[in-house]
Design a protein around this motif. Sequence first.
Motif, short mmCIF file in Angstrom:
data_model
loop_
_atom_site.label_atom_id
_atom_site.label_comp_id
_atom_site.label_asym_id
_atom_site.label_seq_id
_atom_site.Cartn_x
_atom_site.Cartn_y
_atom_site.Cartn_z
N SER A 146 45.44 48.42 45.00
CA SER A 146 45.06 47.22 45.86
C SER A 146 44.46 46.28 45.04
O SER A 146 44.42 45.03 45.78
N VAL B 17 44.83 43.00 42.85
CA VAL B 17 46.10 41.94 42.37
C VAL B 17 45.61 41.16 41.26
O VAL B 17 46.43 40.21 40.87
N HIS B 18 44.53 41.61 40.58
CA HIS B 18 43.98 40.85 39.35
C HIS B 18 43.99 39.33 39.62
O HIS B 18 44.16 38.67 38.68
N CYS B 19 43.43 38.83 40.88
CA CYS B 19 43.25 37.50 41.21
C CYS B 19 42.02 36.87 40.43
O CYS B 19 41.86 35.63 40.18
N GLY B 20 41.07 37.75 40.07
CA GLY B 20 39.96 37.40 39.46
C GLY B 20 38.90 36.45 40.27
O GLY B 20 37.87 36.17 39.55
N PHE B 21 38.99 36.77 41.61
CA PHE B 21 38.13 35.92 42.38
C PHE B 21 36.50 36.65 42.24
O PHE B 21 35.39 36.38 42.31
N CYS B 22 36.60 37.88 41.61
CA CYS B 22 35.27 38.80 41.36
C CYS B 22 34.51 38.47 40.21
O CYS B 22 33.40 38.86 40.26
N ARG C 239 37.47 43.20 37.01
CA ARG C 239 38.93 43.35 36.88
C ARG C 239 39.30 43.91 35.72
O ARG C 239 40.24 44.93 35.59
N ILE D 192 38.56 47.78 36.03
CA ILE D 192 39.66 48.40 36.96
C ILE D 192 40.81 48.71 35.98
O ILE D 192 41.33 49.76 35.98
N PRO E 27 38.97 39.54 47.91
CA PRO E 27 39.80 39.30 49.24
C PRO E 27 40.95 40.38 49.50
O PRO E 27 41.24 40.48 50.62
N SER E 28 40.87 41.42 48.54
CA SER E 28 41.97 42.45 48.78
C SER E 28 41.41 43.75 49.23
O SER E 28 41.88 44.61 49.47
N VAL F 183 39.53 45.74 47.60
CA VAL F 183 39.39 46.75 46.68
C VAL F 183 37.92 47.66 46.95
O VAL F 183 36.96 47.20 46.85
#
Length: 424
Positions: free
Chosen positions: A24, A26-31, A49, A52, A86-87, A89
């Motif tokens: 789940s 998506v490696h967006c990096g928001f975190c 990230r 993970i 946002p995903s 996780v």
Amino acid sequence: MRTRFTEAQLGDPDLAVAAEQLRSCVHCGFCLPACPTYAVTGNELDSPRGRIVLMQELLQSEEVGPAVVTHLDRCLSCLACQTVCPSGVDYMHLVDHARARIEAAPARSALQRWQRAVLGWLLPRPAAFRWALVGLPLGRALSPLLPAWMRSWLQLAPAQRIRRFDPAGAGVAAPVVAPEQPQVALLVGCVQSVLDADVHDATVRVLQSLGARVVQIRGLGCCGAVAHHLGQHQTTVERVRANVAALQPHLEHLQAVVSTVSGCGTMLEDYAHLLRDDPLAPAAARVSELSMDVLEVVQLLGLPEDAVAPEPKRVAYHAACSLQHGQGVRSLPVELLRGLGHTVVQPADAHLCCGSAGTYNLLQPELAAQLGDRKAEALRAVAADVIAAGNVGCALQIGGRVAVAVRHPIQLIDDALETRRPPG
Ligand code: SF4
Ligand code: SF4
């Protein structure tokens, strides 16, 4: 995220759940901006990230390499990443699963294993912990002769006199069937009952003032968070099972299981997950439903409209990670304190951990100290008369770095109700 688990691996239900959680992301990096350790080290492997990816490698290869141990040990389990992802996780269960795998492997030095075994044994046992603290003056006197890690443990221990919470003396009763008042079970727990028994005393006074019957359940002990954070899975499950079994006969007659340490509350809320495949699963699920932070119980019972602080103060509210990220309790403490007439302010970067995080400041003293210093600086900047924090670990971590008192919000509520109680 693509994963490469084999069919045989996915036959393990726990690993199948972890694989789904990994996919789940998506490696967006928001975190990344939310992560305290990434803020300090700037290393992607100290970010959610990066961790993970390391956890994926660990679980797929089933090999516990030094990098995964180092960077997962540096994770605070503060869950700030989970709040912003946002995903959706489920980072908490993913890292819990990975930690248990690391702990089961021969991946640590003898000293690390010994430190973790000592903490896992000592902290959940209030009597033994209290006796260990009696030796503090001698330890401090010998401090120059001790290794650095031992000196950092001694520095974290409180300087004031240690008093163990006395439930009977505080007016905590035994549970009854069909109580006439709302009946709530107090999680006396372990570390706080030794390090800050005043918080338990204030809790009992406040909840009784608001009309609750506060009870102690025989056999209800440490919530299991200490062992859980150390990755000691078997000990955790045994502790959780013991608590659920102790509570089971009383669940029908309880309105809440009350925690005054937000880390314990987060743990209780996870009992349903931890015992999901256990014969005690239905009771564990009910315990998780009934688990409430003490401030939520205050809200449930309702403060009198004329409850006001005897001396309204400028209060800096420090949001413990386990309360804001773990339990999603964010605005309630501020609202309750403002309702008493206090001016409540919050420090910059309130989402970032103070570095306490259970046993983290004992096992990762350097990173924890940097985070503690940042938090103390942010708190000093708001120039408060008092700091309010709902987790004993945060109170210790911050209290040693600031000049003003750090108190649990329930103690400020207790002050406000004090003037309304009949004398004696
Ligand atoms: S915010 Fe969520 S999805 Fe994005 S990288 Fe972080 S964990 Fe993965
Ligand atoms: S739990 Fe906290 S320290 Fe660990 S990866 Fe998430 S934000 Fe970073």
